[in-house]
Design a protein around this motif. Structure first.
Motif, PDB file in Angstrom:
ATOM      1  N   ASN A 186       0.437  17.505  -2.340  1.00  0.00           N
ATOM      2  CA  ASN A 186      -0.294  18.683  -2.786  1.00  0.00           C
ATOM      3  C   ASN A 186       0.364  20.013  -2.432  1.00  0.00           C
ATOM      4  OD1 ASN A 186      -3.018  17.818  -4.034  1.00  0.00           O
ATOM      5  ND2 ASN A 186      -2.874  16.543  -2.195  1.00  0.00           N
ATOM      6  N   LYS A 187       1.364  19.998  -1.579  1.00  0.00           N
ATOM      7  CA  LYS A 187       1.976  21.251  -1.145  1.00  0.00           C
ATOM      8  C   LYS A 187       2.568  22.034  -2.318  1.00  0.00           C
ATOM      9  CE  LYS A 187       5.196  23.128   2.283  1.00  0.00           C
ATOM     10  NZ  LYS A 187       4.178  23.879   3.053  1.00  0.00           N
ATOM     11  N   ALA A 188       3.180  21.332  -3.264  1.00  0.00           N
ATOM     12  CA  ALA A 188       3.784  21.999  -4.424  1.00  0.00           C
ATOM     13  C   ALA A 188       2.728  22.767  -5.217  1.00  0.00           C
ATOM     14  CB  ALA A 188       4.485  20.982  -5.316  1.00  0.00           C
ATOM     15  N   TRP A 189       1.525  22.205  -5.331  1.00  0.00           N
ATOM     16  CA  TRP A 189       0.445  22.883  -6.046  1.00  0.00           C
ATOM     17  C   TRP A 189       0.085  24.195  -5.350  1.00  0.00           C
ATOM     18  CZ3 TRP A 189      -4.533  24.558  -5.103  1.00  0.00           C
ATOM     19  CH2 TRP A 189      -5.330  24.834  -6.216  1.00  0.00           C
ATOM     20  N   PHE A 190      -0.028  24.159  -4.033  1.00  0.00           N
ATOM     21  CA  PHE A 190      -0.361  25.376  -3.285  1.00  0.00           C
ATOM     22  C   PHE A 190       0.749  26.420  -3.415  1.00  0.00           C
ATOM     23  CE2 PHE A 190      -3.380  22.518  -1.232  1.00  0.00           C
ATOM     24  CZ  PHE A 190      -4.493  23.342  -1.144  1.00  0.00           C
ATOM     25  N   GLU A 191       1.984  25.973  -3.416  1.00  0.00           N
ATOM     26  CA  GLU A 191       3.094  26.920  -3.563  1.00  0.00           C
ATOM     27  C   GLU A 191       3.076  27.577  -4.933  1.00  0.00           C
ATOM     28  OE1 GLU A 191       6.537  24.622  -2.521  1.00  0.00           O
ATOM     29  OE2 GLU A 191       6.302  25.070  -0.378  1.00  0.00           O
ATOM     30  N   LYS A 192       2.692  26.824  -5.973  1.00  0.00           N
ATOM     31  CA  LYS A 192       2.560  27.421  -7.302  1.00  0.00           C
ATOM     32  C   LYS A 192       1.438  28.455  -7.339  1.00  0.00           C
ATOM     33  CE  LYS A 192       4.408  23.528  -9.957  1.00  0.00           C
ATOM     34  NZ  LYS A 192       4.090  22.432 -10.924  1.00  0.00           N
ATOM     35  N   CYS A 193       0.470  28.320  -6.448  1.00  0.00           N
ATOM     36  CA  CYS A 193      -0.609  29.300  -6.336  1.00  0.00           C
ATOM     37  C   CYS A 193      -0.183  30.515  -5.515  1.00  0.00           C
ATOM     38  CB  CYS A 193      -1.832  28.667  -5.671  1.00  0.00           C
ATOM     39  SG  CYS A 193      -2.585  27.312  -6.594  1.00  0.00           S
ATOM     40  N   GLY A 194       1.054  30.506  -5.017  1.00  0.00           N
ATOM     41  CA  GLY A 194       1.526  31.605  -4.186  1.00  0.00           C
ATOM     42  C   GLY A 194       1.149  31.477  -2.735  1.00  0.00           C
ATOM     43  N   ILE A 195       0.723  30.278  -2.317  1.00  0.00           N
ATOM     44  CA  ILE A 195       0.306  30.047  -0.932  1.00  0.00           C
ATOM     45  C   ILE A 195       1.427  29.339  -0.176  1.00  0.00           C
ATOM     46  CG2 ILE A 195      -1.320  28.785   0.538  1.00  0.00           C
ATOM     47  CD1 ILE A 195      -3.401  29.219  -1.704  1.00  0.00           C
ATOM     48  N   ARG A 196       1.933  29.988   0.844  1.00  0.00           N
ATOM     49  CA  ARG A 196       3.019  29.421   1.645  1.00  0.00           C
ATOM     50  C   ARG A 196       2.513  28.734   2.917  1.00  0.00           C
ATOM     51  NH1 ARG A 196       4.684  29.866  -2.471  1.00  0.00           N
ATOM     52  NH2 ARG A 196       6.239  31.265  -3.373  1.00  0.00           N
ATOM     53  N   ASN A 197       1.349  29.142   3.385  1.00  0.00           N
ATOM     54  CA  ASN A 197       0.823  28.584   4.634  1.00  0.00           C
ATOM     55  C   ASN A 197      -0.029  27.338   4.363  1.00  0.00           C
ATOM     56  OD1 ASN A 197      -0.815  30.479   3.337  1.00  0.00           O
ATOM     57  ND2 ASN A 197      -1.967  30.958   5.189  1.00  0.00           N
ATOM     58  N   SER A 198       0.623  26.316   3.803  1.00  0.00           N
ATOM     59  CA  SER A 198      -0.042  25.041   3.547  1.00  0.00           C
ATOM     60  C   SER A 198       0.734  23.917   4.215  1.00  0.00           C
ATOM     61  CB  SER A 198      -0.167  24.768   2.044  1.00  0.00           C
ATOM     62  OG  SER A 198       1.095  24.546   1.456  1.00  0.00           O
ATOM     63  N   THR A 199       0.005  22.913   4.643  1.00  0.00           N
ATOM     64  CA  THR A 199       0.580  21.752   5.311  1.00  0.00           C
ATOM     65  C   THR A 199       0.050  20.499   4.643  1.00  0.00           C
ATOM     66  OG1 THR A 199       0.689  22.918   7.433  1.00  0.00           O
ATOM     67  CG2 THR A 199       0.772  20.518   7.509  1.00  0.00           C
ATOM     68  N   GLU A 200       0.941  19.586   4.246  1.00  0.00           N
ATOM     69  CA  GLU A 200       0.503  18.315   3.694  1.00  0.00           C
ATOM     70  C   GLU A 200       0.794  17.205   4.700  1.00  0.00           C
ATOM     71  OE1 GLU A 200       2.590  17.762  -0.024  1.00  0.00           O
ATOM     72  OE2 GLU A 200       4.379  16.992   0.985  1.00  0.00           O
ATOM     73  N   LEU A 201      -0.141  16.270   4.797  1.00  0.00           N
ATOM     74  CA  LEU A 201      -0.034  15.200   5.781  1.00  0.00           C
ATOM     75  C   LEU A 201      -0.292  13.842   5.137  1.00  0.00           C
ATOM     76  CD1 LEU A 201      -2.003  16.717   8.816  1.00  0.00           C
ATOM     77  CD2 LEU A 201       0.463  16.702   8.456  1.00  0.00           C
ATOM     78  N   ASP A 202       0.264  12.830   5.755  1.00  0.00           N
ATOM     79  CA  ASP A 202       0.014  11.443   5.372  1.00  0.00           C
ATOM     80  C   ASP A 202      -1.107  10.896   6.245  1.00  0.00           C
ATOM     81  OD1 ASP A 202       0.267   9.004   4.139  1.00  0.00           O
ATOM     82  OD2 ASP A 202       2.317   8.614   4.827  1.00  0.00           O
ATOM     83  N   TRP A 203      -1.675   9.749   5.845  1.00  0.00           N
ATOM     84  CA  TRP A 203      -2.698   9.110   6.664  1.00  0.00           C
ATOM     85  C   TRP A 203      -2.177   8.865   8.070  1.00  0.00           C
ATOM     86  CZ3 TRP A 203      -4.467   4.656   2.851  1.00  0.00           C
ATOM     87  CH2 TRP A 203      -5.190   5.230   1.784  1.00  0.00           C
ATOM     88  N   TRP A 204      -3.025   9.124   9.041  1.00  0.00           N
ATOM     89  CA  TRP A 204      -2.794   8.932  10.469  1.00  0.00           C
ATOM     90  C   TRP A 204      -1.838   9.965  11.080  1.00  0.00           C
ATOM     91  CZ3 TRP A 204      -6.434   6.085  12.476  1.00  0.00           C
ATOM     92  CH2 TRP A 204      -7.014   5.069  11.701  1.00  0.00           C
ATOM     93  N   GLU A 205      -1.464  10.985  10.309  1.00  0.00           N
ATOM     94  CA  GLU A 205      -0.653  12.068  10.870  1.00  0.00           C
ATOM     95  C   GLU A 205      -1.554  13.199  11.371  1.00  0.00           C
ATOM     96  OE1 GLU A 205       3.643  11.859   8.557  1.00  0.00           O
ATOM     97  OE2 GLU A 205       2.170  13.366   7.940  1.00  0.00           O
TER      98      GLU A 205
END
Length: 406
Positions: A186-205
């Motif tokens: 999902n990080k790419a979607w947030f970056e397209k929205c102009g949001i740089r302060n996003s973090t994507e995680l996998d299960w158990w991370e």
């Protein structure tokens, strides 16, 4: 009330770049939910049955042709709506406090001052279109502009009733220091929205979020006087939280062509000595089509596999002071059960995940399925009584806009 972004402006936030290890089952390292070399994802349990879009559409259309479909009545009164009473300074929150803002959206205030918003969608329709798609039958109890502090936004998955482009843009504008957390892909979607302060995680991370109070002088040009008046300068010097991505049984998509290209998840947030679990959107077991009036938890169906992830979550990350657990959008069961829990599933999820208390969500806002709009809380009472959990306030529902302390 203070300006929506004033308190947040006094804190600088940072995300740990390294993985914060937490307890997890041995098989978690196998990443069985990854498919196609990590380019898509699956539910790796016998409790799940995948269904194609056209299979679902065909089944729903056939129900209408045969006169079996129910059209829920959304005429008022339905779910009561209250104006939320948010704390405008971090020091006001002495206990864990959760406010239901409709559907799957919760605003959680931790006793150390941390504020987290889960799955915010404030639009009239949960759809890519403003003129088409499910329309609210209960109004949002407030707007983003009314929320005084948002430190983190946690997203369970990419479906439109859980991730809203207009809402995310408003949060970015009003709370520019807010950190966004979402499952893998999902990080790419947030970056397209102009949001740089996003973090994507996998299960158990896990990741650690740290907020450090910024020193500000009264009358500073960078910090208006009203910021000082908000009382935020006297807040804690540092606020820390552990935010963990955990499994659930669902799927994700934004279009007909990207199903399961991004991950879905439940989430843990631990801060200020309190720990919450947000179940996101999830099924528990896949139920076949059963005759009308037959109990799919009866003896005939007792051996249907159920999702083992919730017991693993409860064992390795619980107990939780509060669980936010879906109870709606489940009928017809033979179509919806792989991805949506009914209240009897929800009661089992509550027990499996080792939650001390819980609030129901994923109901009362949009008509997504066929059950009557006020049926979920009634069935929840019956389900809890069946499991011997009949204490008031253990697993409860509340009004939209209502706050509960734990």
């Amino acid at each position: 009330m203070a300006s929506a972004s004033t308190a947040a402006l006094l804190y600088a936030s940072a995300i740990s770049t390294s993985q914060i290890l937490g307890a997890q089952p041995e098989e978690a390292a196998d990443r069985k939910h990854h498919a196609q070399g990590g380019k898509s994802f699956v539910n790796p349990w016998e409790s799940y049955r995948d269904q194609g879009v056209w299979e679902i559409v065909k089944a729903l259309v056939w129900r209408r042709i045969r006169g079996q479909a129910n059209s829920p009545d959304t005429a008022p009164p339905t779910v009561p709506i209250r104006e939320p009473q948010f704390h405008t300074s971090r020091e006001e929150t002495k206990a864990l406090r959760a406010t239901w803002l409709g559907h799957a959206c919760f605003y959680v205030e931790f006793p150390n001052g941390l504020r987290v918003l889960f799955d915010p969608v404030f639009e009239d329709r949960c759809s890519p279109f403003s003129f088409l798609g499910p329309k609210r039958y209960t109004e949002p109890p407030c707007q983003i502009e009314d929320i005084p502090i948002i430190d983190a936004v946690v997203i369970s998955h990419s479906h439109y009733d859980h991730l809203s482009y207009p809402t995310v843009l408003k949060i970015k504008e009003k709370h520019p220091n807010c950190q966004f957390f979402a499952p893998l892909g999902n990080k790419a979607w947030f970056e397209k929205c102009g949001i740089r302060n996003s973090t994507e995680l996998d299960w158990w991370e896990n990741r650690e979020l740290k907020l450090t109070r910024m020193q500000a002088m009264s009358g500073s040009e960078e910090l208006p006087t009203k910021v000082v008046e908000a009382g935020s300068q006297s807040g804690p010097a540092e606020i820390s939280a552990t935010i963990g991505c955990l499994p659930c049984q669902h799927t994700a998509a934004r279009t007909p062509f990207d199903k399961a290209k991004t991950l879905w998840a439940s989430w843990m947030v631990e801060s200020g000595g309190k720990k919450v679990w947000f179940a996101g959107d999830t099924g528990y077991r896949t139920v076949p089509e059963v005759p009308n009036g037959e109990d799919d938890y009866g003896e005939k169906y007792k051996d249907l596999p159920h999702c083992p992830a919730f017991k693993e979550i409860g064992k390795h990350r619980g107990p939780f002071d509060l669980g936010m657990i879906p109870i709606g959008a489940y009928d017809p069961r033979f179509i919806m059960s792989p991805v949506h829990a009914n209240p009897f599933d929800s009661a089992n999820i509550f027990v499996d995940s080792n939650c001390k208390k819980a609030l129901g969500m994923h109901w009362g806002t949009w008509v997504l399925t066929e059950e009557d709009v006020m049926e979920p809380p009634k069935l929840l009472k019956a389900a809890l009584k069946q499991k011997g959990i009949d204490e008031i306030g253990v697993f409860d529902v509340c009004d939209i806009g209502e706050s509960r302390e734990f």
